[in-house]
Design an enzyme around this catalytic site. Sequence first.
Site, PDB file in Angstrom:
ATOM      1  N   SER A 159       0.844  -1.193   0.000  1.00 47.32           N
ATOM      2  CA  SER A 159       0.000   0.000   0.000  1.00 47.32           C
ATOM      3  C   SER A 159       0.888   1.255   0.000  1.00 47.32           C
ATOM      4  O   SER A 159       1.737   1.396  -0.880  1.00 47.32           O
ATOM      5  CB  SER A 159      -0.954  -0.052   1.195  1.00 47.32           C
ATOM      6  OG  SER A 159      -2.015   0.842   1.047  1.00 47.32           O
ATOM      7  N   ASP A 254      -9.667  -4.608  -5.217  1.00 43.66           N
ATOM      8  CA  ASP A 254      -8.993  -3.527  -4.504  1.00 43.66           C
ATOM      9  C   ASP A 254      -9.265  -2.225  -5.243  1.00 43.66           C
ATOM     10  O   ASP A 254      -9.034  -2.139  -6.453  1.00 43.66           O
ATOM     11  CB  ASP A 254      -7.488  -3.813  -4.472  1.00 43.66           C
ATOM     12  CG  ASP A 254      -6.695  -2.791  -3.671  1.00 43.66           C
ATOM     13  OD1 ASP A 254      -7.272  -1.779  -3.230  1.00 43.66           O
ATOM     14  OD2 ASP A 254      -5.482  -3.005  -3.498  1.00 43.66           O
ATOM     15  N   HIS A 284      -7.692  -5.679  -1.050  1.00 43.31           N
ATOM     16  CA  HIS A 284      -6.537  -4.951  -0.535  1.00 43.31           C
ATOM     17  C   HIS A 284      -6.090  -5.572   0.795  1.00 43.31           C
ATOM     18  O   HIS A 284      -6.908  -6.005   1.601  1.00 43.31           O
ATOM     19  CB  HIS A 284      -6.924  -3.482  -0.321  1.00 43.31           C
ATOM     20  CG  HIS A 284      -5.759  -2.597   0.001  1.00 43.31           C
ATOM     21  ND1 HIS A 284      -4.881  -2.142  -0.953  1.00 43.31           N
ATOM     22  CD2 HIS A 284      -5.337  -2.077   1.180  1.00 43.31           C
ATOM     23  CE1 HIS A 284      -3.970  -1.383  -0.390  1.00 43.31           C
ATOM     24  NE2 HIS A 284      -4.218  -1.329   0.912  1.00 43.31           N
TER      25      HIS A 284
END
Length: 312
Positions: A159, A254, A284
């Site tokens: 991320s 995601d 995610h």
Amino acid sequence: MPLHPDLEAFLELVNDANADGPALHEMTPAQARAAYDRSTLALDEPGPDLPWEALALPARDGHALPARLYRGGTEPRSPVLLFFHGGGYVLGGLDSHDSLCRDLAARAACAVLAVDYRRAPEHRFPTAFEDAEDAAAWLRGHAGSLGLDPARIAVGGDSVGGTLATALTLAARDAGLPQPVLQLLLYPCTSARQDTPSHKRLASGFLLEERNLQWMFGQYLRDDADRLDWRFAPLQAATLQDLAPAHLALAEFDPLLDEGLAYAEALRAAGVRVTAKVYAGMVHDFARLGNVVEEAATLRAELAAVLAQAFR
């Protein structure tokens, strides 16, 4: 493919739980961090037992950045992955990503240096990037004394940790410093604006909530102009030429999927060697959902194989 059935059941539980309490974006940063850390204990399996040591890395303003050096290899001069955790610049830390770092170190037979960069809102943009840059400089200078190979350093993260990792390659190139052997990017944030079709299609109900994402970015950024800085949005860089080879691991469900694909394509267009894989049915942060889906272990094994190949 449809959403993985185990994730579908898990997300139903998450959404039911959220209905009974405040959403992440309605919490204080301290409350959100505590909730994030509690969830890690329930959702992720412990990593393998291997040697590790606590370190303190000096930042440019004198702050000592906590770090952990995991040793998964037996070579006299081990290759090393410099790793940055996700959490939207607000959440996460060494504990939340301990299992993932241990697993990568063990499976790739390498060292992993995980860095606890400072978080927002106490430390706004570009502090996280500068901390990452200082950690990278420290590693280059101290690798040999730690029994690590300075010629075999990879950078990676998940991320926003992936954002920090790839931004380091841009900064190193511009400073005339050596490129890492690999940038290992797990569903990175790469775009100034979160306006792609995947953001609109998956804005709610798929773990990474759009309102929570914007709340976290709002805690980190000083103003809207910061969104156009490549240290926050690597797709804003003037050029992506001459960067280290990249491997991107993306998730089908995601919101960040489209910007991850766009970044992979932009890297290829700039002549960077890129591999990218979209994991079907995943959301995610699934790399840390070992107690929910077996695909978390599959992902870790495949990431480790990519790492090991780059180090060879």
